[in-house]
Design an enzyme around this catalytic site. Structure first.
Site, short mmCIF file in Angstrom:
data_model
loop_
_atom_site.label_atom_id
_atom_site.label_comp_id
_atom_site.label_asym_id
_atom_site.label_seq_id
_atom_site.Cartn_x
_atom_site.Cartn_y
_atom_site.Cartn_z
N ASN A 262 0.67 -1.33 -0.02
CA ASN A 262 0.12 -0.19 0.32
C ASN A 262 0.87 1.27 0.14
O ASN A 262 2.16 1.29 -0.46
CB ASN A 262 -1.16 0.15 0.96
CG ASN A 262 -2.36 0.26 0.61
OD1 ASN A 262 -2.69 1.55 0.21
ND2 ASN A 262 -3.30 -0.51 0.46
N HIS B 223 2.65 3.27 2.21
CA HIS B 223 3.99 3.33 2.74
C HIS B 223 4.92 2.61 1.69
O HIS B 223 6.07 2.93 1.49
CB HIS B 223 3.86 2.80 3.92
CG HIS B 223 5.15 3.08 4.64
ND1 HIS B 223 6.15 2.06 4.93
CD2 HIS B 223 5.62 4.32 5.34
CE1 HIS B 223 7.39 2.83 5.77
NE2 HIS B 223 6.75 4.02 5.84
N CYS B 224 4.20 1.42 1.13
CA CYS B 224 5.35 0.43 0.55
C CYS B 224 5.69 1.03 -0.91
O CYS B 224 6.82 0.67 -1.53
CB CYS B 224 4.52 -0.95 0.07
SG CYS B 224 3.79 -1.73 1.56
N ILE B 225 4.84 2.15 -1.47
CA ILE B 225 5.10 2.52 -3.00
C ILE B 225 5.74 3.91 -2.68
O ILE B 225 6.20 4.34 -3.70
CB ILE B 225 3.98 2.61 -3.75
CG1 ILE B 225 2.94 3.94 -3.06
CG2 ILE B 225 3.07 1.23 -3.92
CD1 ILE B 225 1.81 4.11 -4.31
#
Length: 364
Positions: free
Chosen positions: A352, A354-356
């Protein structure tokens, strides 16, 4: 230009700042993999663009893109966003981008971790991953920072730093046999101390249920500020997340951070549970390594948000719990603007907001 350093951040007096500290810019990469993003990434691209455009309200944004998608990305992104042509394998900038460290003189440097697509030949999600492994050094060159090359495998989403000597992570990920099987827990702690200049590691046992990253910390909890964390919480005793969240709570409740503070725990509701639909799975080019099937449980979490200067950008995932999550985050961040962005299309790819994203801290 940036130069490779032969020392460590600890030796040089550099530390990993907390996400709550001032940021210079945030980086993303444009989603294009047909075996991860449905319909060749078109719905995900709209979601990524909304995230990037929202962050750009408070922080400068850079988006890397393949030359073949430059015009599409440029049209979808706000005029002030920098779009750079750069090769990569997939778009999880948190894990492939550089992790930055700063010192008390206002100077900044970068770290390039080794990357193996969340597990290499044992458990990895795709191959090859060489372009992703090279991204951090290229990022450091663009931001103009000298860099350290860490001698072990690590993803940015597997660590949270409070900027004051405490690191949060999970045993499920950092001790997974697909990462650094030759290193003991003590070895890994020593490396984390050397490269992030932290004094204490708080180990949760597991990450979020069914998280294909082997339990990244950023999908089950987030640091609000030093001594305060937001933890994904589940009240359904029949849900596998119930026991995972309670075990995490017990660890956090019984721990003190590097400064000796007791840890305040804010509970975030678990959305769903949410599952991939038949329509969503049919739009994906299926492979043996990335499982994308009708009925798959999605690793959905409101903890997967980004703090960027005076904004908190969080994923909208479930109409039943979105408002509650927003209210909890607004109370946790009274001085920030809390903004929800529809994020199911990002979730379908396995992560999501934070991951991208990967933030670059300010330097003087």
């Amino acid at each position: 230009m940036s130069a490779l350093l032969d020392t460590t951040p600890k030796q040089d007096g550099f530390r990993m700042p907390g996400e709550h500290e001032p940021q210079d810019q945030v980086w993303l990469a444009w989603p294009i993999r047909e075996d991860n993003w449905r319909e060749s990434g078109k719905p995900a691209q709209q979601a990524f663009a909304r995230v990037a455009n929202t962050i750009a309200q408070s922080t400068a944004v850079t988006v890397v893109v393949l030359a073949s998608h430059y015009d599409i990305a440029r049209a979808a992104l706000n005029e002030g966003i920098r779009v750079l042509v750069q090769p990569y394998n997939d778009s999880w900038m948190r894990d492939i981008g550089a992790t930055y460290v700063v010192n008390d003189k206002g100077q900044r440097r970068a770290i390039s971790w080794q990357f193996n697509a969340w597990g290499g030949k044992l458990d990895g999600l795709y191959s090859p991953w060489d372009l992703d492994d090279a991204m951090a050094v290229k990022m450091a060159s663009v931001t103009g920072d000298d860099y350290y090359q860490a001698p072990f495998i690590l993803e940015g989403g597997s660590i949270h730093s409070d900027g004051e000597g405490t690191l949060y992570t999970t045993e499920e990920c950092l001790l997974h046999p697909s990462r650094n099987p030759d290193l003991s827990k003590a070895d890994i702690e020593a490396y984390l101390a050397d490269y992030l200049n932290i004094q204490k590691v708080i180990w949760l046992t597991n990450g979020l249920f069914n998280d294909e990253t082997n339990g990244h910390i950023d999908n089950i909890m987030h640091l609000v500020r030093p001594g305060v964390v937001a933890l994904t919480w589940c009240d359904d005793q029949n849900d596998p997340q119930y026991a995972i969240s309670r075990a995490a709570y017990q660890v956090l409740q019984s721990s003190t951070d590097a400064q000796g503070r007791a840890i305040e725990i804010i509970k975030l509701p678990l959305p769903g549970p949410l599952y991939m639909t038949a329509t969503e799975s049919q739009g994906i080019q299926q492979t043996d390594t990335m499982e994308r099937h009708d009925g798959d449980r999605l690793a959905a979490s409101y903890a997967n948000f980004l703090i960027s200067n005076q904004s908190v950008i969080f994923p909208l995932l479930d109409t039943k719990t979105d408002k509650q999550a927003e209210q909890i985050l607004a109370a946790a961040f009274p001085l920030h603007q809390v903004i929800g962005v529809p994020a199911r299309e990002i979730l379908l790819g396995g992560g999501n907001i934070h991951c991208i994203t990967q933030q670059v801290p300010k330097q003087d």
